[in-house]
Motif scaffolding. Structure first.
Motif, PDB file in Angstrom:
ATOM      1  N   THR A 169       0.872  -1.261  -0.082  1.00  0.00           N
ATOM      2  CA  THR A 169      -0.149   0.328  -0.059  1.00  0.00           C
ATOM      3  C   THR A 169       0.646   1.327  -0.060  1.00  0.00           C
ATOM      4  O   THR A 169       0.297   2.318  -0.520  1.00  0.00           O
ATOM      5  CB  THR A 169      -0.876  -0.460   1.208  1.00  0.00           C
ATOM      6  OG1 THR A 169       0.106   0.021   2.750  1.00  0.00           O
ATOM      7  CG2 THR A 169      -1.868  -1.010   1.475  1.00  0.00           C
ATOM      8  N   HIS A 199     -19.940  -1.392   4.424  1.00  0.00           N
ATOM      9  CA  HIS A 199     -19.676  -2.452   4.384  1.00  0.00           C
ATOM     10  C   HIS A 199     -20.519  -3.288   6.095  1.00  0.00           C
ATOM     11  O   HIS A 199     -21.465  -4.704   5.632  1.00  0.00           O
ATOM     12  CB  HIS A 199     -17.952  -2.727   4.520  1.00  0.00           C
ATOM     13  CG  HIS A 199     -17.697  -4.253   5.442  1.00  0.00           C
ATOM     14  ND1 HIS A 199     -17.579  -5.151   4.242  1.00  0.00           N
ATOM     15  CD2 HIS A 199     -17.130  -4.771   5.799  1.00  0.00           C
ATOM     16  CE1 HIS A 199     -17.477  -6.037   4.365  1.00  0.00           C
ATOM     17  NE2 HIS A 199     -16.833  -5.547   5.773  1.00  0.00           N
ATOM     18  N   SER A 251     -16.234   3.330  -3.383  1.00  0.00           N
ATOM     19  CA  SER A 251     -16.282   2.058  -4.568  1.00  0.00           C
ATOM     20  C   SER A 251     -14.805   0.983  -4.191  1.00  0.00           C
ATOM     21  O   SER A 251     -15.024  -0.002  -4.011  1.00  0.00           O
ATOM     22  CB  SER A 251     -15.965   2.514  -6.038  1.00  0.00           C
ATOM     23  OG  SER A 251     -17.083   3.253  -6.464  1.00  0.00           O
ATOM     24  N   LEU A 252     -13.207   1.454  -4.065  1.00  0.00           N
ATOM     25  CA  LEU A 252     -12.775   0.006  -3.585  1.00  0.00           C
ATOM     26  C   LEU A 252     -13.167  -0.272  -2.037  1.00  0.00           C
ATOM     27  O   LEU A 252     -12.974  -1.212  -1.904  1.00  0.00           O
ATOM     28  CB  LEU A 252     -11.203   0.836  -3.871  1.00  0.00           C
ATOM     29  CG  LEU A 252     -10.525   1.465  -4.803  1.00  0.00           C
ATOM     30  CD1 LEU A 252      -9.623   2.238  -4.554  1.00  0.00           C
ATOM     31  CD2 LEU A 252     -10.621   0.121  -5.892  1.00  0.00           C
ATOM     32  N   VAL A 297     -16.349  -2.955  -2.403  1.00  0.00           N
ATOM     33  CA  VAL A 297     -16.326  -3.433  -2.531  1.00  0.00           C
ATOM     34  C   VAL A 297     -15.329  -4.745  -2.713  1.00  0.00           C
ATOM     35  O   VAL A 297     -16.363  -6.030  -2.574  1.00  0.00           O
ATOM     36  CB  VAL A 297     -16.132  -3.228  -4.645  1.00  0.00           C
ATOM     37  CG1 VAL A 297     -16.129  -4.512  -5.426  1.00  0.00           C
ATOM     38  CG2 VAL A 297     -17.141  -2.648  -5.451  1.00  0.00           C
ATOM     39  N   SER A 298     -14.479  -4.295  -1.689  1.00  0.00           N
ATOM     40  CA  SER A 298     -13.052  -4.955  -2.096  1.00  0.00           C
ATOM     41  C   SER A 298     -13.433  -5.607  -0.419  1.00  0.00           C
ATOM     42  O   SER A 298     -12.517  -6.490   0.019  1.00  0.00           O
ATOM     43  CB  SER A 298     -11.999  -4.316  -1.960  1.00  0.00           C
ATOM     44  OG  SER A 298     -11.836  -3.018  -0.885  1.00  0.00           O
ATOM     45  N   TYR A 345     -15.707  -6.989   0.192  1.00  0.00           N
ATOM     46  CA  TYR A 345     -17.185  -7.960   0.027  1.00  0.00           C
ATOM     47  C   TYR A 345     -15.909  -9.485   0.480  1.00  0.00           C
ATOM     48  O   TYR A 345     -16.514 -10.541   0.794  1.00  0.00           O
ATOM     49  CB  TYR A 345     -17.569  -8.339  -0.989  1.00  0.00           C
ATOM     50  CG  TYR A 345     -18.482  -9.538  -1.138  1.00  0.00           C
ATOM     51  CD1 TYR A 345     -19.608  -9.280  -0.181  1.00  0.00           C
ATOM     52  CD2 TYR A 345     -18.177 -10.000  -1.497  1.00  0.00           C
ATOM     53  CE1 TYR A 345     -20.839 -10.907  -0.358  1.00  0.00           C
ATOM     54  CE2 TYR A 345     -19.520 -11.634  -2.277  1.00  0.00           C
ATOM     55  CZ  TYR A 345     -20.458 -11.120  -2.265  1.00  0.00           C
ATOM     56  OH  TYR A 345     -21.036 -12.346  -1.838  1.00  0.00           O
ATOM     57  N   ARG A 346     -14.889  -9.522  -0.115  1.00  0.00           N
ATOM     58  CA  ARG A 346     -13.865 -10.547   0.002  1.00  0.00           C
ATOM     59  C   ARG A 346     -12.746 -10.802   0.958  1.00  0.00           C
ATOM     60  O   ARG A 346     -12.309 -11.228   0.950  1.00  0.00           O
ATOM     61  CB  ARG A 346     -13.114 -10.363  -1.734  1.00  0.00           C
ATOM     62  CG  ARG A 346     -14.565 -10.657  -2.982  1.00  0.00           C
ATOM     63  CD  ARG A 346     -14.709 -11.797  -2.711  1.00  0.00           C
ATOM     64  NE  ARG A 346     -15.765 -12.009  -3.624  1.00  0.00           N
ATOM     65  CZ  ARG A 346     -16.548 -13.284  -3.991  1.00  0.00           C
ATOM     66  NH1 ARG A 346     -16.797 -14.239  -3.068  1.00  0.00           N
ATOM     67  NH2 ARG A 346     -16.983 -12.856  -5.084  1.00  0.00           N
ATOM     68  N   ASP A 347     -12.643  -8.832   1.537  1.00  0.00           N
ATOM     69  CA  ASP A 347     -11.162  -8.826   2.723  1.00  0.00           C
ATOM     70  C   ASP A 347     -12.404  -8.527   3.708  1.00  0.00           C
ATOM     71  O   ASP A 347     -12.768  -7.780   4.177  1.00  0.00           O
ATOM     72  CB  ASP A 347     -10.598  -7.902   1.548  1.00  0.00           C
ATOM     73  CG  ASP A 347      -9.540  -7.790   2.463  1.00  0.00           C
ATOM     74  OD1 ASP A 347      -9.207  -8.753   3.435  1.00  0.00           O
ATOM     75  OD2 ASP A 347      -8.354  -6.942   2.500  1.00  0.00           O
ATOM     76  N   ILE A 354     -10.870  -5.106   5.834  1.00  0.00           N
ATOM     77  CA  ILE A 354     -11.471  -3.842   5.305  1.00  0.00           C
ATOM     78  C   ILE A 354     -11.196  -2.645   6.351  1.00  0.00           C
ATOM     79  O   ILE A 354     -10.544  -1.409   5.829  1.00  0.00           O
ATOM     80  CB  ILE A 354     -12.901  -3.807   5.203  1.00  0.00           C
ATOM     81  CG1 ILE A 354     -13.329  -2.705   4.073  1.00  0.00           C
ATOM     82  CG2 ILE A 354     -14.011  -3.948   6.554  1.00  0.00           C
ATOM     83  CD1 ILE A 354     -14.372  -2.415   3.794  1.00  0.00           C
ATOM     84  N   PHE A 398      -7.580  -1.677   5.463  1.00  0.00           N
ATOM     85  CA  PHE A 398      -7.291  -1.481   4.108  1.00  0.00           C
ATOM     86  C   PHE A 398      -7.360   0.247   4.276  1.00  0.00           C
ATOM     87  O   PHE A 398      -6.562   0.185   3.521  1.00  0.00           O
ATOM     88  CB  PHE A 398      -7.685  -2.147   3.374  1.00  0.00           C
ATOM     89  CG  PHE A 398      -7.770  -1.830   2.050  1.00  0.00           C
ATOM     90  CD1 PHE A 398      -6.729  -1.828   1.225  1.00  0.00           C
ATOM     91  CD2 PHE A 398      -8.348  -1.045   1.121  1.00  0.00           C
ATOM     92  CE1 PHE A 398      -6.746  -1.753  -0.086  1.00  0.00           C
ATOM     93  CE2 PHE A 398      -8.925  -0.270  -0.043  1.00  0.00           C
ATOM     94  CZ  PHE A 398      -7.475  -0.634  -0.778  1.00  0.00           C
ATOM     95  N   ARG A 400      -4.628   3.119   2.997  1.00  0.00           N
ATOM     96  CA  ARG A 400      -4.850   4.013   1.874  1.00  0.00           C
ATOM     97  C   ARG A 400      -4.741   5.567   2.199  1.00  0.00           C
ATOM     98  O   ARG A 400      -3.864   6.052   1.511  1.00  0.00           O
ATOM     99  CB  ARG A 400      -5.913   3.336   1.791  1.00  0.00           C
ATOM    100  CG  ARG A 400      -6.592   4.473   0.513  1.00  0.00           C
ATOM    101  CD  ARG A 400      -7.505   3.802  -0.597  1.00  0.00           C
ATOM    102  NE  ARG A 400      -7.956   4.946  -0.871  1.00  0.00           N
ATOM    103  CZ  ARG A 400      -7.698   5.067  -2.765  1.00  0.00           C
ATOM    104  NH1 ARG A 400      -6.740   4.580  -2.712  1.00  0.00           N
ATOM    105  NH2 ARG A 400      -7.453   6.400  -3.259  1.00  0.00           N
TER     106      ARG A 400
END
Length: 485
Positions: free
Chosen positions: A79, A120, A171-172, A175-176, A178-180, A183, A186, A190
């Motif tokens: 990152t 989320h 959006s990042l 959306v991310s 949902y699989r990670d 969050i 992250f 960022r």
């Protein structure tokens, strides 16, 4: 015959190829020399471009340490690339542009990150089936609203980049997520890396040879008005020389300078937008009235359009006859010269940030000359002259009258700017002990007398209104002028 023709074509082809190969080194050398000259000229035109390039390289080198240093890389991982990307897209030529982009990117990332994490967690409450549906709805909703808001002029001019980053970050993260499951981490990384990259840009841009957009705007407006004054000062003599059949061999560059004013709107608006982000610096405090510079610039362009028409008359195929020229020459020349002097005085007042009262006398002289032209146009001296010979001269005279009107409007707008920005006032100061008795003359309160021993008194004050036209003060000889600063 066909064989001979084919052999000749092949020989010509090989001959041309050999010639091209021989000329290739010379062409390559000429292109390299031209490229070096262009690079040198680009740097000489504005040395700040070279310094800006070095500053960008320095910022990228510093943030790259997140990859080179193992302790830093262990904390941020891949990152850290966001810090490098932030430097590339945020670092601009001026402090205002860099600060504006940096704040837009930082605040948009913070807000979008918070909303993305919230979306989320809210979607998690709807279960495994409803989570992607709800996340998709949130992405659609924020993208639709944010994109529509970008169409508002005020938002587009100052926060368009921030809106783009808001859409991207939300959006990042949503959306991310949902699989990670990490969050929150992250979003934190960022935001941290973008803050570090943006801070590096702002600090280096502000500390190392800063380029202030506000100062560039200030100088640009003054230079544009000065270019208009240069044209008008030389127009009268140039036009009536051609009317009389004479050819002037003087340098004509002053007749071309005004053209850059016609296309300066975008530059002025961009600089004003960037200047609004800048903190106080030098002669320009925080919340300096930058929008008033745009008002002055707009009036200067309106005046430049009239000057463009005068330039068209100057280069027209049909010129005023010498008979018509002799009638209007004196009044038109005086009007043009006095308007030019007024504009140059106004430009100087902006440049040194003083009240523009030194231009008032020239504006009054120009208005007086305009009245004389109107009287000539209304008189009956044109009845015995061919109408086709009269039209070119009358056209020039009417445009010059319009120029005086816009010169006065520019003066009023600069007075307003001087009042809001608290420009300094300039007043002549005479030594009372050395004044010659009985020697009086009406002078302007801020007019600089052409005398080697004259002094001026400069003081801070707000500007309520233009000075009166009939203010008077006693005049002293060159030996009796007092000096005070």
């Amino acid at each position: 015959m066909e064989v001979g023709s084919g052999s000749g074509d092949k020989a010509g082809f090989f001959t041309q190829g050999r010639w091209w190969l021989k000329a290739l080194p010379a062409k390559f050398k000429a292109n390299m020399v031209a490229m070096v000259r262009n690079i040198k000229k680009l740097g000489q035109d504005d040395p700040r471009r070279v310094i800006h390039s070095l500053k960008v390289g320095l910022a990228l080198t510093l943030v790259s340490m997140f990859y080179y240093c193992q302790p830093l890389y262990s904390n941020f991982g891949v990152t850290a690339m966001w810090a490098i990307m932030t430097v590339v897209v945020v670092f601009e030529f001026s402090v205002g542009a860099t600060l504006g982009k940096g704040l837009n990117r930082g605040m948009a990332t913070l807000m979008a990150g918070g909303l993305g994490v919230g979306a989320h967690h809210l979607a998690n409450l709807s279960g495994h089936i409803g989570e992607p549906i709800l996340l998709g709805f949130f992405v659609f909703l924020q993208a639709t609203i944010s994109t529509f808001l970008r169409f508002f002029p005020k938002i587009k001019s100052r926060y368009d980049y921030g809106m783009l980053i808001f859409i991207l970050t939300f959006s990042l993260i949503s959306v991310s997520g949902y699989r990670d499951d990490e969050i929150l981490e992250f979003a934190h990384k960022r935001l941290s890396t973008i803050s570090i990259g943006g801070s590096a840009c702002v600090i280096i841009s502000t500390v190392v040879c800063p380029v202030w957009a506000g100062e560039d705007l200030h100088n640009l407006i003054a230079l544009n008005i000065e270019k208009l004054g240069n044209f008008l000062e030389g127009f009268g003599d140039e036009y009536f020389k051609r009317t009389g059949g004479e050819e002037s061999k003087d340098d004509k560059k002053f007749l071309e300078g005004y053209k850059s004013v016609l296309n300066s709107k975008n530059s002025e608006e961009s600089l004003a937008n960037f200047a609004a982000w800048e903190p106080g610096h030098g002669r320009f405090p925080f919340r300096h009235p930058w929008k008033l510079y745009l008002k002055v610039g707009t009036l200067a362009r309106e005046c430049a359009y009239r000057i463009e028409a005068l330039n068209g008359c100057l280069n027209a195929d049909i010129q005023a006859s010498s008979e018509v020229g002799s009638i209007i020459q004196e009044a038109c020349t005086n009007l043009s010269i006095e308007s030019g002097k007024a504009l140059k005085e106004l430009a100087l007042a902006i440049k040194i940030m003083v009240q523009p009262s030194s231009a008032d006398s020239h504006i009054e002289n120009a208005k007086s000359a305009a009245k004389n032209i109107k009287s000539l146009l209304k008189s009956g001296i044109w009845e015995d002259i061919d109408l086709l010979k009269v039209i070119p001269g009358v056209t020039v005279a009417s445009i010059l009258i319009d120029v005086v009107t816009y010169t006065e409007k520019i003066s009023e707008s600069i007075y307003e700017l001087a009042s809001k920005a608290q420009f300094k006032s300039v007043e002549p100061t005479l030594s009372p002990k050395k004044l010659h008795s009985g020697q009086n003359q009406s002078v302007k309160s801020a007019q600089i007398v052409n005398c080697p021993d004259v002094g001026i008194n400069v003081r801070e004050s707000t500007l309520p209104s233009p000075p009166s036209e009939n203010s008077s003060a006693p005049k002293a000889s060159k030996q009796s002028m007092g000096v005070q600063i």
